[in-house]
Design an enzyme around this catalytic site. Structure first.
Site, PDB file in Angstrom:
ATOM      1  N   ALA A 261       0.774  -1.231   0.015  1.00 47.40           N
ATOM      2  CA  ALA A 261       0.083  -0.091  -0.159  1.00 47.40           C
ATOM      3  C   ALA A 261       1.069   1.282  -0.077  1.00 47.40           C
ATOM      4  O   ALA A 261       2.003   1.007   0.230  1.00 47.40           O
ATOM      5  CB  ALA A 261      -0.860  -0.098   1.200  1.00 47.40           C
ATOM      6  N   GLU A 297      -0.065   2.474   7.028  1.00 45.73           N
ATOM      7  CA  GLU A 297      -0.255   3.643   6.189  1.00 45.73           C
ATOM      8  C   GLU A 297      -0.719   4.920   6.878  1.00 45.73           C
ATOM      9  O   GLU A 297      -0.573   6.039   6.720  1.00 45.73           O
ATOM     10  CB  GLU A 297      -1.022   3.472   4.845  1.00 45.73           C
TER      11      GLU A 297
HETATM   12  N1  B3K Z   1       5.903   3.738   1.359  1.00 48.35           N
HETATM   13  C1  B3K Z   1       5.304   2.684   0.592  1.00 48.35           C
HETATM   14  C2  B3K Z   1       6.377   1.949  -0.301  1.00 48.35           C
HETATM   15  C3  B3K Z   1       6.878   2.419  -1.428  1.00 48.35           C
HETATM   16  C4  B3K Z   1       7.879   1.516  -2.248  1.00 48.35           C
HETATM   17  C5  B3K Z   1       8.375   1.844  -3.546  1.00 48.35           C
HETATM   18  N2  B3K Z   1       9.000   0.998  -4.357  1.00 48.35           N
HETATM   19  C6  B3K Z   1       4.784   1.886   1.491  1.00 48.35           C
HETATM   20  C7  B3K Z   1       4.830   1.780   2.791  1.00 48.35           C
HETATM   21  O1  B3K Z   1       6.188   1.483   3.407  1.00 48.35           O
HETATM   22  O2  B3K Z   1       4.013   2.083   3.641  1.00 48.35           O
HETATM   23 ZN    ZN Z   2       5.816   2.523   5.291  1.00 50.74          ZN
END
Ligand code: B3K
Ligand code: ZN
Length: 875
Positions: A261, A297
């Site tokens: 996500a 998230e």
């Molecule tokens: N921050 C995103 C991950 C993005 C990955 C890009 N290759 C999901 C998370 O760690 O919440």
């Molecule tokens: Zn994350």
């Protein structure tokens, strides 16, 4: 490909104030108009305005109202530079892109006919030219225009300002995000979707709108995500005093997604896997995953979005911290101490299964890497899970209150800033008046430290000395590691199995667990007033991400397995007992010797299995043997076939010796009535289904009937899938069951994924069978979940077939890394990692693995993603 180094960081030459984006959405030809205001950054020496861009066509470029002539800017392959730009700049940039051709799922793409974006880490530059780096934070306004029939829902970050109809059957929506953000948090969705929504009242009394958006037909699967979101909001208020800062918070589920996500500000976009659930299609594990990822998230809104990363080397600043927060959230949702321990044991298993091997392999990197070729390759278990362990160690060292003080100071100092891991450490240190300078090594040194303990009891003096020493193996590019600051939690058990009261050097500890701070290469800690020879329980609650070596005797381990008040170490004692035997059995298989398992071990397993004072979830964990991967990590030279045979022998013996108890537990842990995913019920199902799996190892007709009945009569996916899996693993002909399962769930993509995954991981599925499954009409490499369900489960979770002696599965791997790379480099590079540990296998396998790696390395064209992984493996 170019390597990027952390030490080369320079501040951006220009800072962005505002971004106004206009989208005319069309799958083949989307026009993006971008009006951005910038000013020169006083912290930079450069006057060159550098924008990133990839796979987009520049249509028009105006600076401060005037069209720029080709000589006034330089268009590189991935940059657009305006040399010697004025101090204040307004740029108007028009570009074109083709979302329907974008199979990388990075940037703006089409999934099942609708538009979605993924911008982290560097996807925004595939949408428009922009200084696409996290330390450039700006305010965004977004105008979306699209066909109203095909894309009735138009979403972006923040608040909806207005919406309405346009000519030609089109409509528009205008969104504004009130907060500054880096470009990687930008998102849009233009789709045919429906939502479950609710207004929710924050602790402060403010009302917010919560929405979970899904495709039509899935509204019966959004309740748990919504409930998890509300729980997350409440938890962050209570545990960390952090309130939702927006009036509206949206979750959107999409079937084609590279990872779990994405925390886009106010508009989280999720893999359907972590949103959609009802009892019919989702398992207990799916439910737990949804709770964790929705939480994760949501928590990013503060740890990641309000305070973000200066550069991508600092990724763990947000990821390690946010994983820690979601772990604590899940543990608090269960609420009981034993439930908390179960979640902790799961975390330890993940570390050993995936992070320790990474830390010992060719891709080893510190929690804060020093260099990378492709940042997407560094969204790793080291950055995430080891990063979370590092954050957890602050809490272990400072206590919960001290940790909270550090968090408060971190937000006080850095709200709306892009900062570094060092800033987080400084906040923890300063808020608590502690020197955490040495703790920095957890961020800079790769590799799993090994802590060796030795003990000495002096009956006359009533002292008990624990000497701890540490070392850390070399990793690529790093030798001669310096000592870490390691919290080692220790308790002492008496002969009665009870925790002793503790005193250290005459000082009463006041708790039955003492946190020893190991900072030197070797240190001795003296417990005093110790009245009898204790059994030490070391590294309680897995207080540091290390390997602990201590020459435990079987008798001591059995004592801990029976009595330790620390559930993690109680479990750990059982794992040590099992591992010692598994390694001996593996050697015996290799030598063709006869295999035997001692009664003591069986008796210990029996005792835990039937101990009704223990949670079912704990009993299940205690009975699951170390995985083949974890066993392999203990061996100098890995023989996957011997490991498989040894583990199967142990499982078979347990199944035979404990058959009556297993059957009794199978019956005692039924969960009649409506399905509930709560931890207690899930624990019962877990134990029951573990019993079933054991009973089906060498099944008679009664056992087969049992499984068949559960398969047919199950009222939830947990039980149905467990029964099918047990049947598959029994080695009986289960084609009819597989077919009926498929027919029942052909319309549920996430269940079809399970169907492929179960078969991919079954030890009787060889590479020929996998190739045949790939011919199934439901199989496609284009959908990451589907590709992972079959290929990853085969290459990572089916070692005895993946390492087939003729090397045929290695060829298969090479072929599909290359095929996937042409579609989606991020997913391909993950599959490429299956070969990480190739140097540890017996020479005959090694040669074939090297050949497969070389085949991939030679393939052209190859993405930077895959190139980095295979070249590091071969280096
Ligand atoms: N921050 C995103 C991950 C993005 C990955 C890009 N290759 C999901 C998370 O760690 O919440
Ligand atoms: Zn994350």
């Amino acid at each position: 490909p170019q390597t990027i180094f952390r030490k080369d960081y320079t501040p951006p030459s220009y800072l962005v104030h505002t971004v106004e984006l206009g989208f005319d959405l069309d799958p083949a030809r989307t026009i993006v108009a971008n009006r951005v205001t910038l000013s020169r950054n006083p912290a930079s020496k450069s006057k060159d305005l550098v924008l990133h861009g990839e796979e987009i066509d520049l249509v028009a470029l105006r600076m401060n109202g005037k069209t720029l002539a080709p000589g006034q800017y330089v268009l590189g392959s991935h940059t657009l530079t305006i040399p010697k730009a004025p101090a204040e700049v307004t740029l108007e940039i028009e570009t074109l892109c083709a979302p329907e051709l974008n199979t990388t799922l990075s940037g703006l793409y089409v999934s099942n006919g609708s538009f979605y974006t993924q911008c982290e880490a560097e996807g925004f530059r595939r949408i428009t030219y922009f200084p696409d780096r996290p330390d450039v934070m700006a305010k965004y306004t977004v105008m979306l225009r699209a066909d109203k029939q095909r894309y009735p829902v138009l979403l972006s970050n923040g608040n909806l300002l207005e919406q309405g109809d346009l000519d030609g059957g089109r409509h528009y929506a205008k969104w504004e995000d009130p907060f500054k953000k880096p470009s990687y948090l930008f998102a849009l969705v233009a789709a045919r979707l429906v939502c479950q929504e609710e207004t929710y009242t924050l602790k402060s009394g403010r009302e917010v709108l919560l929405q979970v958006w899904v495709e039509e037909g899935n509204l019966d699967k959004t309740d748990y995500a919504m409930q998890s979101l509300k729980n997350s909001i409440r938890w962050d208020e209570e545990r960390f005093g952090l309130e939702l800062d927006l009036d509206r918070f949206m979750i959107v589920a999409v079937g084609d997604f590279n990872m779990g996500a994405m925390e886009n500000k106010g508009l989280n976009i999720f893999n359907t896997k972590f949103v959609l659930a009802n009892p019919r299609v989702a398992t207990d594990i799916d439910y737990a995953g949804i709770e964790a990822v929705v939480g994760h998230e949501y928590f990013h809104n503060w740890t990641g979005n309000r305070v973000t990363c200066r550069d991508w080397f600092q990724l763990s600043l947000k990821e390690g911290l946010t994983v820690f927060r979601d772990q604590e959230f899940s543990a608090d949702m269960i609420g009981t101490a034993s439930g908390r321990a179960v979640t902790r044991i799961d975390q330890v298993r993940t570390l050993r299964q995936a992070q320790f091997p990474e830390d010992a392999g060719p891709m080893a990197h510190p929690v804060r890497p020093d260099s990378f070729v492709e940042i997407n390759n560094f969204y790793t278990v080291t950055v995430y899970e080891k990063g979370a362990e590092v954050v957890r160690m602050y809490q272990t060292l400072l206590g919960r209150e001290g940790f909270r003080k550090g968090m408060d100071l971190y937000f006080q100092r850095h709200d709306e800033q892009a900062v570094q891991c060092d800033d987080f450490r400084a906040a923890m240190a300063d808020a608590n008046g502690r020197d955490l300078a040495q703790f920095e090594r957890w961020y800079s040194q790769a590799g799993t430290p090994v802590v060796t303990a030795s003990t000495r009891y002096d009956a006359a003096a009533q002292t008990y000395d624990i000497t701890l020493s540490q070392r850390c193996p070399d990793t690529p590019g790093q030798t001669g590691k310096l000592p870490f600051h390691i919290p080692v939690a220790v308790g002492l058990l008496g002969a009665d199995g009870k925790d002793m009261a503790l005193a250290l050097d005459g000082e009463v500890v006041g708790a039955t667990t003492a946190v020893l701070e190991l900072k030197e290469a070797e240190q001795t800690f003296r417990f005093t007033s110790v009245r009898e020879q204790p059994v030490p329980s070391i590294l309680r609650d897995f207080s540091a991400p290390v390997v602990l070596e201590y020459p435990y005797t079987d008798a001591e381990l059995l004592h801990l397995f029976r009595y330790d008040s620390d559930a993690v170490n109680r479990w750990e004692a059982g794992q040590r007992l099992a591992m010692a035997r598994l390694l001996k059995l593996t050697a015996a298989v290799a030598q063709g010797a006869t295999l035997a398992l001692d009664d003591t071990f069986i008796a210990a397993q029996r005792a835990v299995l039937v101990d009704e004072t223990l949670d079912a979830a704990f009993r299940e964990l205690a009975l699951v043997l170390p995985s083949e991967t974890i066993i392999a990590e203990q061996m100098e030279v890995v023989d996957p076939h011997a490991i498989h045979a040894a583990r199967q022998f142990m499982r078979r013996t347990i199944a035979r010796e404990l058959a009556p108890e297993l059957l009794a537990q199978y019956q005692a842990n039924q969960t009649p009535g409506p399905y509930s995913p709560d931890a207690q019920s899930a624990g019962k199902r877990g134990l029951k289904n573990l019993a079933l799996a054991y009973l089906l190892i060498d099944p008679g007709s009664a056992e087969l009937k049992l499984a068949q009945r559960q398969f047919e009569q199950a009222t939830n996916m947990t039980d149905r899938a467990a029964a099918l899996s047990a049947l598959i693993h029994s080695g009986e002909d289960v084609r009819a069951s597989l077919q009926s399962f498929y027919d029942d769930f052909a319309g549920e993509a996430l269940v079809v994924d399970k169907w492929f995954a179960m078969q991919g991981a079954a030890p009787n599925t060889d590479v020929a069978a996998v190739r045949k499954l790939m011919q199934h009409p439901a199989f496609t490499l284009k959908n990451p979940n589907r590709a992972r369900s079959l290929l990853f489960s085969f290459c990572n979770a089916n070692p005895s077939q993946f390492h087939a002696k003729d090397g045929s599965a290695y060829d298969f791997w090479a072929e599909h890394v290359i095929a996937l790379d042409a579609l989606n480099p991020q997913v391909a590079a993950r599959l490429a990692r299956s070969m990480d540990r190739w140097r540890r296998y017996a020479p005959a396998l090694q040669d074939q693995m090297r050949a497969a790696l070389e085949r991939v390395a030679r393939a052209a064209p190859l993405s930077n993603d895959v190139m980095e992984v295979v070249s590091k493996a071969l280096a």
